[in-house]
Design an enzyme around this catalytic site. Structure first.
Site, mmCIF file in Angstrom:
data_model
loop_
_atom_site.group_PDB
_atom_site.id
_atom_site.type_symbol
_atom_site.label_atom_id
_atom_site.label_comp_id
_atom_site.label_asym_id
_atom_site.label_seq_id
_atom_site.Cartn_x
_atom_site.Cartn_y
_atom_site.Cartn_z
ATOM 1 N N ASP A 41 67.726 36.343 3.463
ATOM 2 C CA ASP A 41 66.675 35.332 3.316
ATOM 3 C C ASP A 41 65.383 35.882 3.904
ATOM 4 O O ASP A 41 65.404 36.666 4.857
ATOM 5 C CB ASP A 41 67.056 34.039 4.035
ATOM 6 C CG ASP A 41 68.198 33.304 3.348
ATOM 7 O OD1 ASP A 41 68.364 33.499 2.133
ATOM 8 O OD2 ASP A 41 68.912 32.539 4.022
ATOM 9 N N ASP A 74 67.909 30.884 -3.820
ATOM 10 C CA ASP A 74 67.937 29.485 -3.386
ATOM 11 C C ASP A 74 66.914 28.657 -4.161
ATOM 12 O O ASP A 74 67.192 27.525 -4.566
ATOM 13 C CB ASP A 74 67.642 29.390 -1.881
ATOM 14 C CG ASP A 74 68.698 30.081 -1.037
ATOM 15 O OD1 ASP A 74 69.852 30.188 -1.493
ATOM 16 O OD2 ASP A 74 68.359 30.533 0.073
#
Length: 203
Positions: free
Chosen positions: A162, A176
């Site tokens: 991330d 995401d």
């Protein structure tokens, strides 16, 4: 005598006429088949859109993570919009936005199940908005599943990369984002009564 044979032979004429409905029925069946054949290319085009969107979302996620791992991991965060948006590399063993880090294998199985369901649903896909929505879900699921399989600490237990860090919010990635956008689009389509096969329910 010839005249008698000519008169006796006349009943053959209605039989020839009676064949006409069968021929016309065959033509209508052929037309129906042609109509069904016309639907198949439309379905294939929607499936092509689904996989094109999925491939684009997956490629963007994969390339961005490769860049983040190579250039940003173990380095200071990059301010994009001051304190409001930063790029910072973290490894997330949980679900989207960092939730449920103790259930990595479960989330891996869920991602794999989502991919299977979308692949099965694609056979009945005749709606362009649904093709885009499912393509986003598929690309995002594939992006994070790739991390689960190939990244440390191990197969099916890998931590997702991330890097997008808005102020006051969890850190996430492009996969995401694709999953969330696809999910929101599916909710909107459901509220409008549009099914994946193109039918519309007006309740």
């Amino acid at each position: 005598m010839a005249e008698a044979e000519r008169i006796i032979g006349t009943p053959d004429i209605p039989e020839t006429a009676g064949d006409e409905p069968e021929r016309s029925g065959s033509v209508s069946d052929g037309a129906a088949d042609a109509g069904e054949g016309g639907d198949r290319p439309k379905g294939r085009r929607k499936i092509a859109v689904l996989f094109a969107v999925a491939a684009f979302a997956y490629a963007c996620d994969l390339v961005s993570k490769m860049i983040v791992v190579a250039k940003l991991e173990h380095h200071d965060a990059i301010d994009v919009l001051g304190d409001w948006l930063r790029f910072t590399a973290i490894r997330n063993a949980g679900a989207a936005f960092g939730f449920g880090e103790a259930f990595t294998i479960i989330f891996t199985c869920i991602a794999a199940a989502v991919i299977v369901v979308i692949a099965r649903l694609a056979r009945k896909l005749y709606s362009l908005p649904w093709a885009i929505a499912l393509g986003l879900l598929l690309g995002g699921a594939l992006g994070n599943l790739t991390d689960r399989i190939f990244r440390a600490p191990g197969v099916f237990e890998g931590a997702v990369v991330d890097f997008i860090a808005p102020k006051g919010f969890a850190v996430f990635n492009l996969a995401d984002s694709a999953i969330v956008c696809g999910g929101i689009l599916i909710v909107l389509l459901s509220f409008r009564g549009l099914d994946p096969d193109g039918t519309v329910h007006k309740d």
